[in-house]
Design an enzyme around this catalytic site. Structure first.
Site, short mmCIF file in Angstrom:
data_model
loop_
_atom_site.label_atom_id
_atom_site.label_comp_id
_atom_site.label_asym_id
_atom_site.label_seq_id
_atom_site.Cartn_x
_atom_site.Cartn_y
_atom_site.Cartn_z
N ASP A 66 12.98 -3.74 -4.02
CA ASP A 66 11.61 -4.00 -3.71
C ASP A 66 11.06 -4.79 -4.92
O ASP A 66 11.32 -4.66 -5.95
CB ASP A 66 10.89 -2.79 -3.11
CG ASP A 66 10.97 -1.40 -3.91
OD1 ASP A 66 11.49 -1.71 -4.84
OD2 ASP A 66 10.84 -0.46 -3.41
N ASN A 135 6.13 10.89 0.07
CA ASN A 135 5.84 10.76 1.49
C ASN A 135 7.01 10.52 2.21
O ASN A 135 7.12 10.39 3.58
CB ASN A 135 4.81 9.79 1.90
CG ASN A 135 5.23 8.48 1.48
OD1 ASN A 135 6.17 8.24 1.13
ND2 ASN A 135 3.93 7.62 1.59
N HIS A 137 9.18 7.84 1.66
CA HIS A 137 9.59 6.37 1.82
C HIS A 137 10.72 6.07 0.96
O HIS A 137 11.01 6.83 0.04
CB HIS A 137 8.48 5.66 1.53
CG HIS A 137 8.04 5.44 -0.04
ND1 HIS A 137 6.83 5.39 -0.49
CD2 HIS A 137 8.83 5.24 -1.31
CE1 HIS A 137 6.90 5.41 -1.86
NE2 HIS A 137 7.95 5.15 -2.16
N GLU A 142 7.38 2.76 4.39
CA GLU A 142 6.65 3.88 4.40
C GLU A 142 6.84 4.51 5.77
O GLU A 142 7.48 4.08 6.74
CB GLU A 142 5.15 3.46 4.48
CG GLU A 142 4.61 2.65 2.99
CD GLU A 142 4.44 3.60 1.62
OE1 GLU A 142 4.97 4.83 1.87
OE2 GLU A 142 4.06 3.17 0.85
C1 GLP Z 1 8.52 3.50 -5.71
C2 GLP Z 1 9.69 2.88 -5.37
C3 GLP Z 1 10.73 3.57 -4.72
C4 GLP Z 1 11.05 4.85 -5.40
C5 GLP Z 1 9.66 5.62 -5.18
C6 GLP Z 1 10.03 7.09 -6.08
O1 GLP Z 1 7.47 3.74 -4.88
N1 GLP Z 1 9.30 1.87 -4.42
O2 GLP Z 1 12.05 2.77 -4.70
O3 GLP Z 1 12.28 5.34 -5.03
O4 GLP Z 1 8.97 5.02 -5.72
O5 GLP Z 1 9.71 6.86 -7.54
P1 GLP Z 1 9.94 7.95 -8.69
O6 GLP Z 1 11.30 7.93 -8.86
O7 GLP Z 1 9.19 7.25 -9.76
O8 GLP Z 1 9.41 9.16 -8.19
#
Ligand code: GLP
Length: 253
Positions: A66, A135, A137, A142
């Protein structure tokens, strides 16, 4: 289906070893890459191990999950910058083989289609790394996203923007939208490793465990994938019921 490790560093060791073995056996491996705090120790360990074993990464292809809409690849908070900082600048990758969605693409729907087409043309993802949002995702898919949804533009959930605000300077605004690989492309990966670490993931991990497969918790879709593993540290697994944490599930060090 899932494994519990003592801490993020033992997870980093484990995932890094899987990556190294994969690339050694198939130097033109196609990796699906994730960003976020969870991945940082994993990339750091991988870089160290890859250097130590003089791993050739020049034939490797990658597709990131992403990117924020409106941020150029040079923006320090873009996922392109994250990837350079934590992975790409440290090893001799072929830059032409490293793909991220373009947050400045003028025609976003066309760009999403082209990104998915390029991914398939590369032969598809051999190994997909995933983190998970608070959440549930994956990528930026989402809650409520259809499981057959391809690469698309998404309005970020409020919780996601709050969660990710820690990466942005105080007072600066977290982008409201992003391009994400869809649930469809994620599920087409031949193998998937989802990593969740820390207490902040414990509630969603417990819901993932207790519920069936539901679009309300996007990462429950992994229960349908033949080769998906959910990798947890003790903190993320702390709200799992006792019967889920049988000794055979526990991997030490
Ligand atoms: C972000 C990314 C995801 C990631 C998630 C968790 O929003 N788009 O790909 O897995 O959040 O992030 P973190 O590892 O900082 O908790």
């Amino acid at each position: 289906m899932f494994r519990v490790f003592p801490d993020p560093s033992s997870i980093a060791e484990y995932v890094s070893a899987i990556l190294i073995a994969k690339i050694q056996s198939k130097p033109d491996t196609v990796l699906g890459l994730a960003t976020g705090g969870t991945m940082e120790p994993i990339y750091a360990r991988f870089v160290a191990q890859a250097r130590q074993s003089k791993l050739d990464v020049s034939r490797l292809t990658s597709f990131n999950l992403d990117e924020y809409i409106g941020l150029s690849p040079d923006h320090p908070k873009s996922y392109a910058a994250y990837m350079r900082e934590h992975l790409f600048q440290h090893l001799a990758f072929d830059a032409a083989r490293l793909h991220l969605p373009d947050g400045l693409a003028p025609d976003l729907p066309a760009h999403c289609k082209a990104y998915a087409t390029r991914l398939r043309a590369s032969g598809g993802v051999d190994l997909q790394l995933l983190g998970v949002g608070g959440n549930g995702h994956i990528g930026f898919n989402e809650p409520g996203t259809a499981f057959d949804c391809p690469c698309h533009v998404v309005e970020l959930a409020e919780q996601t923007r709050i969660d990710n605000s820690r990466f942005f300077a105080e007072g600066s605004i977290v982008p409201a939208s992003a391009i994400t690989m869809g649930m469809a492309e994620i599920m087409e990966a031949r193998e998937i490793l989802l990593v969740a670490t820390g207490e902040s993931k414990a509630k969603i991990v417990a819901r993932w465990y207790q519920q069936g497969v539901t679009e309300a918790i996007p990462f429950t879709v992994l229960k349908r994938h033949p080769r998906a593993m959910v990798i947890l540290d003790e903190a993320a697994a702390s709200l799992l019921p006792d019967d889920a944490r049988q000794p055979r599930m526990l991997v030490s060090g």
